[in-house]
Design an enzyme around this catalytic site. Structure first.
Site, PDB file in Angstrom:
ATOM      1  CG  MET A 103      -2.198  -0.698   1.028  1.00 29.53           C
ATOM      2  SD  MET A 103      -3.450  -0.048   2.128  1.00 29.53           S
ATOM      3  CE  MET A 103      -2.682  -0.287   3.716  1.00 29.53           C
ATOM      4  CB  CYS A 104       1.337   3.815  -2.537  1.00 27.61           C
ATOM      5  SG  CYS A 104       1.977   2.605  -3.720  1.00 27.61           S
ATOM      6  NE  ARG A 105      -0.979   5.118   4.420  1.00 27.36           N
ATOM      7  CZ  ARG A 105      -1.632   4.007   4.076  1.00 27.36           C
ATOM      8  NH1 ARG A 105      -1.818   3.705   2.812  1.00 27.36           N
ATOM      9  NH2 ARG A 105      -2.106   3.196   4.987  1.00 27.36           N
TER      10      ARG A 105
END
Lengths: 272, 272, 272, 272
Positions: free
Chosen positions: D1-3
């Protein structure tokens, strides 16, 4: 031999000076493709003044010619005073910390040249850096050590005198025991307001240095980046000074020290 | 806190120890994804002995977990003695020159720990490096400075005594003026034949250190990389020594210096 | 124009061929410093066969001339078959995935050349890659696409025929609508046992290719790396084949297809 | 999961939003050090609008937490609309070309999510990119392919409709043969004037998305970066729209297509 340009004047986009000229710094980094000259592919850097009194830096280890970020930044960054530098390493590793410009407080510095027998003299040259500045030593080039030594020699009071102090001490080291080691020092120094560009060498010929002025825009460069008229050579053993509300000056640098028979070398006011 | 492993024994592929274990060093570099522990994503390195008396090195600034080259090299490189290290920086830049292991001549070194107030003490610790070794100083970590100081304190004659000399001098610096700065030193040293692994701290608890022996294969690691039995802790203030044709030894290290009331701390012969 | 060498023979250290020759590949990466030739500073790679049937790779985006890891690896890696390549990009980004050699299963490939109008033809050339191989497409060069197309055209059965199939299909694309786009294809292909080196071009002159044999050591190179005798040019539109227990052969390649008036171009057995 | 975070409003320095908040994006890249969450150390990027209609980009493969350039740029770059993204790779290589944001013409895009079975579906998703845009495909992520497909589906006329078209086609692919592959799509799209932020998933729960408005300053983020009040969640299957001289709107997205029983999902006007 590294290549660099320094700009001082009306706020402008970097691209006008760094990437777009026919023989731009980026082209110079690659120049070997077109001429017999050297490659400057050992990293590069941008330094500039903006909203903060301390400069911004962008330094990278890859060659300037293939860096997509550099092209984007030159299209978007603007400043009234910026440096750009492409590096040809002379023995020290290719790290960001060894790429120019270097920044310390409000000051910024970049260099084209070398100190002969650097690995032998390094420790004694680093000893010129005062303790409070030593934590700022993050790479291992001669250039950064010289910059921090100049910082410590009174740069805020008189940057030319501070540089002279360091060059004099370096000269003494280089000439110890009759060795006559060589040094070349073609360098730019700035604090967000004033720009100083030195052309000097010890026991050697000085690297080239040119400038061009158009209106209030001054560009200083290790070589002309186009075929337009107006490029003037900075004489060896001189420093070019550009200060707010002053005309550009070309002052003798390290001539008294070297030729004590001519103590009164006079100022030369540059012709714009 | 960095993480490392050192191997000495029958020639083996690195993958058996570096990339394949359930909780391999590569997994540890990323471990934060699965636990509350720290990330070791500030570069990594491999060092090994092969056909040359001097070790080979592969060091990179990117995290170990995403480096394709590392996976290929671990599948193909074999050695009877190798180091692998993943770094969590403690203030110095992420450059290859600051990644472990460090090599100098036949010796190789890696470290998990730190020197308190490094930026204040740096210059005096660097002063422990003798002139002939100073050109080998290519980064700016405490670890590399300590290694070069140990090199210069007689490593070829007696590596443990050389390390003790440096630790004693460091201790004096740390305790000056009653400051009691902290230092952790969990480190491995090798010369292609012999392996030394230190677990020591000054004014602090020592970082963890384990070893496991299976036949002639010795692995020393900052933490066990699998759930198999056989992992033994190296006691604090000890050095593990593995030399050709000798049993592994666990020797007291820096105990005489620290607890003069127990001058005769005796040898502990490790149980395989 | 990229530069590469391929080695097949007695197991040897890479340094003997990659870093030590007077005009080594590393020197060629920098050559512009000494001559008017091009710089090959857009990344580099090593590929080799060892204990695994699949090759190892080490690819980096920085110039070969400044990579410390490359020097260490060349001093320590040994193989009976290895490739080394320095890249001059022709429009695609400088990423590891775009550096040569490329590996897929047991096969390894590297290339010096280009496909004209690549950005226009790319999609149709990528369409030559069969679905099961498409996940192996990790960069966006013409070279990798051609390699995967060759992989999919029956490389395991007959690598020369598979390459011919792809070159013929490429030729048709390049010559569509009378456009006569250019292509240069000077490439090496290996599977751990056999080595194939192609010198071919469409609508253009072929890039140079040389080989030298000394005992059972064969080196194929885009240009001689020393001034010693024994370098022989591979003729244009030929493929050099070196297989276990066979003499080197120089076979016509793509001549039937191009000059239907000479369908029976005969084998040329190389003089060792 | 990127941010990621996206900003639209009064011209501001990036540091106020990217580096300074307590739980800034940079801290999130490292978060694993403090919590059980994932590391986002597989590269990062900045994108912004300035003097050119086309955005600027700065993308790097090293972790955001150790990049000196990023800190300098955030202190100096200002914009009325910018994106920042830290990446956790889901299988594709760590190259600049695979880092977000992506730019094409005036448009900029970044993404947190994934397409299930990407390596199997990749080719068919890439086929959604029209020929004229295919040369802009420089990496190999699902994110870039989806962006270019949206570009080609009429983004200039109606960016929401173009995104819906692509999501509908993707949904059909994912659900083929009853496979019900998963997809998460939490993404931002901008053209220098308008900002669109999507929160959507197919066969899965949608990744989180929040926004906060203060005066004319809108921030959209994958998670709140501080503990201040004012953070509102964007509901799943909605798109947040922020256009000049309009109030922020939260519109249903992909609900008609997914729940034909509620064709008339009404607009929700956001409470500032």
């Amino acid at each position: 031999m590294c290549r660099w340009i320094a700009y001082r004047g009306e706020t402008t986009l970097f691209e006008n000076y760094v990437t777009e000229p026919v023989h731009s710094l980026i082209t110079q980094s690659l120049r070997a493709r077109e001429s017999a000259g050297p490659t400057n592919g050992d990293g590069f850097g941008l330094g500039w003044y903006g909203v903060h009194p301390e400069p911004g830096l962008y330094r990278e280890t890859r060659p300037a010619w293939s860096d997509e970020n550099l092209r984007y930044l030159c299209r978007h960054l603007q400043s009234h005073m910026f440096f750009a530098h492409v590096r040809a390493a002379t023995g020290t590793p290719v790290t960001r910390q060894n790429c120019h410009p270097f920044a310390c407080g409000r000051w910024m510095f970049m260099h084209n040249g070398f100190v002969g027998s650097w690995s032998r003299l390094r420790r004694r040259i680093e000893a010129m850096i005062p303790d409070p500045l030593y934590p700022s030593r993050s790479g291992n080039t001669d250039s950064e050590a010289i910059f921090l030594a100049i910082m410590g020699a009174g740069i805020d009071e008189d940057p030319i005198a501070a540089t002279r102090t360091v060059m004099t001490r370096l000269g003494a080291l280089l000439n110890e025991n009759g060795l006559r080691e060589r040094m070349r020092f073609t360098a730019a120094l700035a604090n967000g307001h004033d720009l100083y560009a030195f052309r000097f060498a010890e026991n050697d010929a000085a690297n080239s240095l040119y400038y061009r002025q158009a209106g209030d825009r001054l560009i200083v460069a290790s070589e002309p980046y186009d075929g337009e008229p107006g490029w003037t050579e900075v004489p060896a053993n001189h420093v070019l000074v550009s200060r707010s509300a002053h005309q550009i000056e070309l002052l003798p640098f390290m001539q008294d020290e070297r030729k004590s028979e001519h103590p009164g070398a006079q100022r030369v006011v540059a012709r714009a």
